[in-house]
Design a protein around this motif. Structure first.
Motif, short mmCIF file in Angstrom:
data_model
loop_
_atom_site.label_atom_id
_atom_site.label_comp_id
_atom_site.label_asym_id
_atom_site.label_seq_id
_atom_site.Cartn_x
_atom_site.Cartn_y
_atom_site.Cartn_z
N GLN A 124 1.03 -1.14 -0.14
CA GLN A 124 0.11 0.37 -0.15
C GLN A 124 0.97 1.20 0.66
O GLN A 124 0.41 2.13 -0.42
CB GLN A 124 -0.73 0.01 1.39
N ALA A 125 2.36 1.16 0.67
CA ALA A 125 3.31 2.45 0.32
C ALA A 125 3.06 2.29 -0.65
O ALA A 125 3.41 3.78 -0.99
CB ALA A 125 3.73 2.44 2.10
N LEU A 126 3.50 2.34 -1.37
CA LEU A 126 4.21 2.58 -2.18
C LEU A 126 2.99 2.93 -3.75
O LEU A 126 3.56 3.23 -4.86
CB LEU A 126 4.90 1.17 -3.46
N ARG A 127 2.08 2.20 -3.65
CA ARG A 127 0.64 2.84 -4.67
C ARG A 127 0.03 4.11 -4.69
O ARG A 127 0.14 4.94 -3.66
CB ARG A 127 -0.48 1.80 -4.04
N LYS A 128 0.51 4.57 -6.07
CA LYS A 128 -0.18 5.80 -5.90
C LYS A 128 0.79 6.50 -6.85
O LYS A 128 1.49 5.88 -8.04
CB LYS A 128 1.06 6.99 -5.12
N THR A 129 0.48 7.55 -7.93
CA THR A 129 1.17 8.40 -8.85
C THR A 129 1.87 9.49 -8.56
O THR A 129 1.60 10.04 -7.80
CB THR A 129 -0.44 9.02 -9.88
N TRP A 130 3.72 8.89 -9.32
CA TRP A 130 3.81 9.84 -8.70
C TRP A 130 4.97 10.74 -10.29
O TRP A 130 5.22 10.13 -11.60
CB TRP A 130 5.22 9.25 -7.74
N PHE A 131 5.31 11.82 -9.72
CA PHE A 131 5.58 12.58 -11.43
C PHE A 131 7.23 13.17 -10.82
O PHE A 131 7.44 13.39 -9.56
CB PHE A 131 4.42 13.65 -11.08
N ASP A 132 7.87 13.59 -11.70
CA ASP A 132 8.56 13.90 -11.30
C ASP A 132 9.21 14.64 -13.40
O ASP A 132 8.78 14.56 -14.02
CB ASP A 132 10.29 12.53 -11.51
N TRP A 133 10.25 15.49 -12.82
CA TRP A 133 9.82 16.60 -14.66
C TRP A 133 11.22 15.04 -15.23
O TRP A 133 12.09 14.82 -14.78
CB TRP A 133 11.24 17.64 -13.85
N GLY A 134 11.02 15.17 -16.53
CA GLY A 134 11.62 14.70 -17.29
C GLY A 134 12.49 15.66 -18.67
O GLY A 134 12.00 14.70 -19.56
N GLY A 135 12.29 16.28 -18.33
CA GLY A 135 13.50 17.03 -19.24
C GLY A 135 12.79 17.70 -20.52
O GLY A 135 11.28 17.93 -20.35
N GLU A 136 13.52 17.17 -21.86
CA GLU A 136 12.12 17.52 -23.26
C GLU A 136 10.81 17.58 -23.06
O GLU A 136 10.19 17.18 -24.20
CB GLU A 136 13.50 17.48 -23.60
#
Length: 171
Positions: free
Chosen positions: A39-51
């Motif tokens: 459960q702790a890993l479930r989620k939608t995660w975002f990061d900057w992906g450059g171009e």
């Protein structure tokens, strides 16, 4: 003659016991393999992906989705390849991923994936991914450690960005 019949019955009982134990073993193994992502890993995660825009990792109980894109008018628009993999017992290219049953001593789960990017390059077993949920300045983050076996280098990434920030800054 009585001794022979008695021996045959004993052998028969032993065979029935062995067969019944053998039949029960696969059920136990199958049940143990039918796990889900913690459960702790479930989620939608975002990061900057450059171009490429934004890097989005969506983890559910049985799936792992890796994609690049942008939020436009409140909707996710792909800007590259998207891979949705199902949790499995073995890693199959572009189909399944595996996750270790228990975290290691430092709390990381080992995530194994194998997929092909849009440019034809392959993300494969030469990269070990370890993931765990951490708190940074009081906020939840997904920490991803990538270890490259060819160069023996490690790269740590935190997926810190929330959808709320993205939709307000990217529209």
């Amino acid at each position: 003659m009585k001794n022979v019949n008695k021996r045959l019955r004993q052998v028969g009982v032993v065979l029935v016991a062995l067969v019944s134990l053998g039949a029960a073993a696969p059920v136990t193994t199958a049940d143990a393999a039918a796990k889900t992502v913690p459960q702790a890993l479930r989620k939608t995660w975002f990061d900057w992906g450059g171009e490429s825009g934004l890097h989005r990792v969506k983890i559910t109980a049985k799936t792992y989705t890796d994609s690049f894109g942008l939020y436009q008018h409140g909707k996710w628009v792909l800007n590259g390849t998207q891979h949705t993999l199902r949790l499995g017992k073995k890693v199959k290219k572009n189909k399944t991923f595996t996750l270790s049953k228990k975290p290691d001593k430092k709390g990381f789960y080992t995530l194994r994936v194998k997929f092909t990017y849009q440019d034809g390059s392959l993300q494969d077993g030469n990269v070990t991914r370890k993931i765990k949920r951490v708190k940074v300045k009081g906020k939840n983050r997904l920490k991803i450690q990538l270890r490259f076996s060819k160069t023996d280098t490690r790269m740590d990434t935190y997926m810190p960005i929330t959808k709320k920030i993205l939709t307000t800054t990217m529209n």
